[in-house]
Design a protein around this motif. Sequence first.
Motif, PDB file in Angstrom:
ATOM      1  N   THR A   1       0.836  -1.204   0.000  1.00 30.27           N
ATOM      2  CA  THR A   1       0.000   0.000   0.000  1.00 30.27           C
ATOM      3  C   THR A   1       0.874   1.259   0.000  1.00 30.27           C
ATOM      4  O   THR A   1       0.582   2.224  -0.698  1.00 30.27           O
ATOM      5  N   CYS A   2       1.950   1.236   0.779  1.00 30.39           N
ATOM      6  CA  CYS A   2       2.873   2.381   0.802  1.00 30.39           C
ATOM      7  C   CYS A   2       3.448   2.649  -0.585  1.00 30.39           C
ATOM      8  O   CYS A   2       3.561   3.800  -1.011  1.00 30.39           O
ATOM      9  N   ILE A   3       3.819   1.581  -1.278  1.00 32.46           N
ATOM     10  CA  ILE A   3       4.382   1.750  -2.619  1.00 32.46           C
ATOM     11  C   ILE A   3       3.322   2.315  -3.561  1.00 32.46           C
ATOM     12  O   ILE A   3       3.588   3.247  -4.323  1.00 32.46           O
ATOM     13  N   ASN A   4       2.098   1.767  -3.475  1.00 31.37           N
ATOM     14  CA  ASN A   4       1.002   2.289  -4.293  1.00 31.37           C
ATOM     15  C   ASN A   4       0.746   3.765  -4.029  1.00 31.37           C
ATOM     16  O   ASN A   4       0.451   4.520  -4.952  1.00 31.37           O
ATOM     17  N   GLY A   5       0.849   4.147  -2.756  1.00 29.80           N
ATOM     18  CA  GLY A   5       0.614   5.541  -2.376  1.00 29.80           C
ATOM     19  C   GLY A   5       1.584   6.488  -3.057  1.00 29.80           C
ATOM     20  O   GLY A   5       1.339   7.689  -3.127  1.00 29.80           O
ATOM     21  N   CYS A   6       2.685   5.951  -3.544  1.00 33.33           N
ATOM     22  CA  CYS A   6       3.644   6.770  -4.307  1.00 33.33           C
ATOM     23  C   CYS A   6       3.479   6.531  -5.801  1.00 33.33           C
ATOM     24  O   CYS A   6       3.322   7.467  -6.579  1.00 33.33           O
TER      25      CYS A   6
END
Length: 467
Positions: free
Chosen positions: A306-311
């Motif tokens: 999710t953190c990667i997607n958020g970027c």
Amino acid sequence: MEYLLNLKKAVKILRKNRDKKILVCTHIDTDGINSRIILENVLERLNIEAEFLFLRQIDYGTIDTIPFDNDLIIFADLGSGQIDLINEKLKETSKKPKIIILDHHIVSNEKIPENIINVNPHNDGIDGGKEICGAGVCYLFAKICDPRFTDLAKYAVLGAVGDVQSLEGNLIGLNRDVILRDAVKAGDISVSPDLQFYGKHTRPLFTSIKYFTDVRTDLTDNDSRIINFINNVNRKHGTDIIPKDYLCDLTFDQKKIMGSEFLHKCSRYIPPDWRIHLPKVIFGESYELTNEEFKSNLKNLEEFSTCINGCSRYDEYEVPLEVLKGDRDKNYSKMLKMLKKHKRNLAGSMNFLRNDVEIVQKENFQYFKVDKNAIKGNIVGIVAGMSYSLEKVDWKKPIFAVSEMDDGYKVSARCPKLLSFAEDINLATAINYASKKVGGSGGGHKFACGAYIPEIGDFVKYLEEKL
Ligand SMILES: [Mn+2]
């Protein structure tokens, strides 16, 4: 196994071209970014220089942005579906680079030209939707380069989790037997039986239950009922689970009790012949990085993804790449900032969907359409998946979300896992067919896929034909 032969061929070609001009192109999602970091590490360790490029997709619009004046081009986590296009481009370039494709997406059917090596386990009957991801193929490539590179396995596990390959709760096939095993052996990843609630390290248990969307019960979107439910479980079993505790705070026995009570509740809300599939959406395994801190955003691989997607959904690829490489300073704080914004955008979109959007019901699916800027195309797929927590969305039917773009429409399709197990729905085939019919293109996985279409036209009618 054809893919193993191709892997060996690919490694040979890399070695042969080691002093030549090399370009590595990777996709931009969690799987693609992890493919990139694996390949960066491999080339660096072998002392091979290369240029790297992130690609959102390969199509008629983007193929010309790829510099083909190289000696070797490696595509990872994309390419297999675009061999036609790559080949066309090769024909018109004077320098004929060698092409290596390391991918797991469905292969376009035609004969593969001689200077393209397509490494794709699909060719050997391995399911690229469940058994291996793009970063997984890159990892196998790394291991042939040097069998000691098992410290890179963790990235391939993250790629697989990012691509939702642990569909039935656990990783299977090559993901499990080779990649996960290597990552555990290397001491990087721990595996434990767990409940399939999202947000194990980052939110309270009652919030995780609230957004469980595979079965609609009286707990869905209802805080006080959830707290009552947890208190009743405590009374019945003599436990002391605190609703505000995170799932990672619970003991194994508490998870087991909570899971079986939750299963019992869910089973009252579903058709009897669906019940056999219910354990697969409630119980599973969690995969966690041993070196990350308890309750950090990066501990659990789902939340890391999710953190990667958020970027990456906001076109920021270097930030997650640097965090993956170990930066817990500047790039990590930027990632957390972007994550906050991402979550705000999702919450705003969900509010908008709840209050201002009509869900159109068809016999076997439902859809909604939003104007440009109401819900952006980069997150409309995530919002479609989250929409199952809303009362007005029928959780027993797939949903299509249509979002207006500058030059056409982005369509995203989602379906709750339980429904996809019980009814054998294939949204990818439907969206592929319907989007082609109106001059667009699309594809993806059975229960999560997307398309770009220039105009809506009879798109909905074509979907009805296939669903
Ligand atoms: Mn992928």
